[in-house]
Design a protein around this motif. Structure first.
Motif, PDB file in Angstrom:
ATOM      1  N   MET A  11      14.802  11.269 -10.083  1.00 24.16           N
ATOM      2  CA  MET A  11      14.351  12.362 -10.926  1.00 24.16           C
ATOM      3  C   MET A  11      12.842  12.316 -11.115  1.00 24.16           C
ATOM      4  O   MET A  11      12.269  11.270 -11.350  1.00 24.16           O
ATOM      5  CB  MET A  11      15.033  12.294 -12.305  1.00 24.16           C
ATOM      6  CG  MET A  11      16.446  12.705 -12.293  1.00 24.16           C
ATOM      7  SD  MET A  11      17.095  12.639 -13.969  1.00 24.16           S
ATOM      8  CE  MET A  11      18.687  13.342 -13.683  1.00 24.16           C
ATOM      9  N   ASN A  12      12.233  13.487 -11.027  1.00 23.00           N
ATOM     10  CA  ASN A  12      10.808  13.620 -11.256  1.00 23.00           C
ATOM     11  C   ASN A  12      10.574  13.746 -12.753  1.00 23.00           C
ATOM     12  O   ASN A  12      11.151  14.593 -13.407  1.00 23.00           O
ATOM     13  CB  ASN A  12      10.304  14.869 -10.530  1.00 23.00           C
ATOM     14  CG  ASN A  12       8.813  15.033 -10.648  1.00 23.00           C
ATOM     15  OD1 ASN A  12       8.149  14.305 -11.377  1.00 23.00           O
ATOM     16  ND2 ASN A  12       8.279  15.993  -9.923  1.00 23.00           N
ATOM     17  N   ARG A  20      19.034  19.797 -11.597  1.00 22.75           N
ATOM     18  CA  ARG A  20      19.510  18.427 -11.835  1.00 22.75           C
ATOM     19  C   ARG A  20      20.002  18.272 -13.261  1.00 22.75           C
ATOM     20  O   ARG A  20      20.963  17.557 -13.519  1.00 22.75           O
ATOM     21  CB  ARG A  20      18.404  17.421 -11.541  1.00 22.75           C
ATOM     22  CG  ARG A  20      18.283  17.081 -10.082  1.00 22.75           C
ATOM     23  CD  ARG A  20      17.469  15.823  -9.879  1.00 22.75           C
ATOM     24  NE  ARG A  20      16.121  15.942 -10.397  1.00 22.75           N
ATOM     25  CZ  ARG A  20      15.027  16.012  -9.649  1.00 22.75           C
ATOM     26  NH1 ARG A  20      15.118  15.988  -8.354  1.00 22.75           N
ATOM     27  NH2 ARG A  20      13.842  16.099 -10.218  1.00 22.75           N
ATOM     28  N   ARG A  21      19.327  18.932 -14.189  1.00 14.64           N
ATOM     29  CA  ARG A  21      19.766  18.854 -15.580  1.00 14.64           C
ATOM     30  C   ARG A  21      21.159  19.466 -15.739  1.00 14.64           C
ATOM     31  O   ARG A  21      21.999  18.920 -16.454  1.00 14.64           O
ATOM     32  CB  ARG A  21      18.783  19.578 -16.501  1.00 14.64           C
ATOM     33  CG  ARG A  21      17.477  18.844 -16.671  1.00 14.64           C
ATOM     34  CD  ARG A  21      16.565  19.576 -17.608  1.00 14.64           C
ATOM     35  NE  ARG A  21      15.256  18.937 -17.680  1.00 14.64           N
ATOM     36  CZ  ARG A  21      14.288  19.342 -18.462  1.00 14.64           C
ATOM     37  NH1 ARG A  21      14.444  20.390 -19.249  1.00 14.64           N
ATOM     38  NH2 ARG A  21      13.133  18.716 -18.468  1.00 14.64           N
ATOM     39  N   ILE A  22      21.388  20.588 -15.073  1.00 16.94           N
ATOM     40  CA  ILE A  22      22.721  21.215 -15.116  1.00 16.94           C
ATOM     41  C   ILE A  22      23.752  20.266 -14.520  1.00 16.94           C
ATOM     42  O   ILE A  22      24.838  20.061 -15.076  1.00 16.94           O
ATOM     43  CB  ILE A  22      22.724  22.575 -14.380  1.00 16.94           C
ATOM     44  CG1 ILE A  22      21.896  23.606 -15.145  1.00 16.94           C
ATOM     45  CG2 ILE A  22      24.138  23.076 -14.143  1.00 16.94           C
ATOM     46  CD1 ILE A  22      22.481  24.037 -16.473  1.00 16.94           C
ATOM     47  N   MET A  78      15.112  18.614 -22.898  1.00 20.36           N
ATOM     48  CA  MET A  78      15.741  17.386 -22.395  1.00 20.36           C
ATOM     49  C   MET A  78      14.756  16.546 -21.599  1.00 20.36           C
ATOM     50  O   MET A  78      13.909  17.072 -20.888  1.00 20.36           O
ATOM     51  CB  MET A  78      16.921  17.726 -21.470  1.00 20.36           C
ATOM     52  CG  MET A  78      18.181  18.083 -22.148  1.00 20.36           C
ATOM     53  SD  MET A  78      19.492  18.590 -20.988  1.00 20.36           S
ATOM     54  CE  MET A  78      19.571  17.208 -19.878  1.00 20.36           C
ATOM     55  N   ASP A  79      14.887  15.247 -21.710  1.00 20.91           N
ATOM     56  CA  ASP A  79      14.097  14.323 -20.915  1.00 20.91           C
ATOM     57  C   ASP A  79      15.037  13.686 -19.895  1.00 20.91           C
ATOM     58  O   ASP A  79      15.830  12.813 -20.226  1.00 20.91           O
ATOM     59  CB  ASP A  79      13.456  13.265 -21.811  1.00 20.91           C
ATOM     60  CG  ASP A  79      12.557  12.309 -21.040  1.00 20.91           C
ATOM     61  OD1 ASP A  79      12.378  12.496 -19.823  1.00 20.91           O
ATOM     62  OD2 ASP A  79      12.042  11.380 -21.671  1.00 20.91           O
ATOM     63  N   GLU A  80      14.926  14.162 -18.667  1.00 27.80           N
ATOM     64  CA  GLU A  80      15.835  13.698 -17.611  1.00 27.80           C
ATOM     65  C   GLU A  80      15.735  12.195 -17.390  1.00 27.80           C
ATOM     66  O   GLU A  80      16.735  11.510 -17.232  1.00 27.80           O
ATOM     67  CB  GLU A  80      15.522  14.401 -16.294  1.00 27.80           C
ATOM     68  CG  GLU A  80      15.692  15.881 -16.320  1.00 27.80           C
ATOM     69  CD  GLU A  80      15.099  16.539 -15.080  1.00 27.80           C
ATOM     70  OE1 GLU A  80      14.957  15.862 -14.054  1.00 27.80           O
ATOM     71  OE2 GLU A  80      14.775  17.712 -15.167  1.00 27.80           O
ATOM     72  N   ALA A  85      18.071   6.930 -17.485  1.00 28.57           N
ATOM     73  CA  ALA A  85      17.966   5.509 -17.829  1.00 28.57           C
ATOM     74  C   ALA A  85      19.090   5.094 -18.753  1.00 28.57           C
ATOM     75  O   ALA A  85      19.674   4.023 -18.597  1.00 28.57           O
ATOM     76  CB  ALA A  85      16.613   5.238 -18.468  1.00 28.57           C
ATOM     77  N   MET A  86      19.416   5.960 -19.721  1.00 26.90           N
ATOM     78  CA  MET A  86      20.490   5.648 -20.658  1.00 26.90           C
ATOM     79  C   MET A  86      21.824   5.530 -19.925  1.00 26.90           C
ATOM     80  O   MET A  86      22.600   4.610 -20.153  1.00 26.90           O
ATOM     81  CB  MET A  86      20.584   6.737 -21.727  1.00 26.90           C
ATOM     82  CG  MET A  86      21.697   6.535 -22.721  1.00 26.90           C
ATOM     83  SD  MET A  86      21.851   7.900 -23.865  1.00 26.90           S
ATOM     84  CE  MET A  86      22.397   9.205 -22.807  1.00 26.90           C
ATOM     85  N   ILE A  87      22.069   6.460 -19.009  1.00 29.30           N
ATOM     86  CA  ILE A  87      23.331   6.446 -18.269  1.00 29.30           C
ATOM     87  C   ILE A  87      23.426   5.208 -17.396  1.00 29.30           C
ATOM     88  O   ILE A  87      24.436   4.523 -17.369  1.00 29.30           O
ATOM     89  CB  ILE A  87      23.473   7.731 -17.436  1.00 29.30           C
ATOM     90  CG1 ILE A  87      23.686   8.915 -18.374  1.00 29.30           C
ATOM     91  CG2 ILE A  87      24.617   7.612 -16.440  1.00 29.30           C
ATOM     92  CD1 ILE A  87      23.520  10.252 -17.713  1.00 29.30           C
TER      93      ILE A  87
END
Length: 144
Positions: A11-12, A20-22, A78-80, A85-87
């Motif tokens: 992700m950029n 990508r967010r979707i 949202m911060d991709e 990172a969380m996932i």
């Protein structure tokens, strides 16, 4: 063919990539492209194409976000990279502690209700013991 994990890792962080967010949200809500497309009024192939695009119109985004209950403003904020990172951190922790694909779900509400029930049972036992003690003392007084 790249997997979703490989896509998420690349992700950029400088420019938002709405597709990508979707895809990320769709994965979090455990929806297939076909399910999301059907709910939003698109075909599965349309959803697939949209997930590859960096920019999508607000009208399209609103239609895609509605089935998931996500507001457009929140989506755009949202911060991709943080979500990715969380996932990955969560996945790494679950693999390390519980084995791959093993779920250890702890429902705090259920735990709270169990604790409440336990406290209730303890209180009832304490109350019963106090009643027995009072009855014993009453018998002692009556006998004298």
């Amino acid at each position: 063919m790249r997997t979703r994990v490989q896509k998420l890792k690349k992700m950029n962080t400088t420019a938002p990539h709405y597709g990508r967010r979707i895809a990320l949200l769709r994965g979090l809500f455990k929806l297939t492209q076909a399910q999301l497309g059907e709910s939003a009024g698109f075909k599965q192939q349309d959803v697939s194409d949209m997930e590859g695009k960096a920019e999508l119109s607000d009208e399209v985004l609103l239609r895609l976000l509605e089935p998931m209950g996500v507001k457009l403003e929140r989506f755009k904020e949202m911060d991709e990279s943080a979500m990715g990172a969380m996932i990955f951190h969560t996945r790494d922790q679950s693999v390390g502690h519980f084995g791959f694909n093993n779920t250890y779900n702890l429902n705090p509400l259920e735990e709270l209700l169990k604790a409440k029930e336990e406290i209730k049972n303890l209180y009832e036992r304490l109350l019963e013991a106090e009643k027995e003690k009072v009855a014993f003392l009453q018998r002692q007084l009556d006998s004298k």
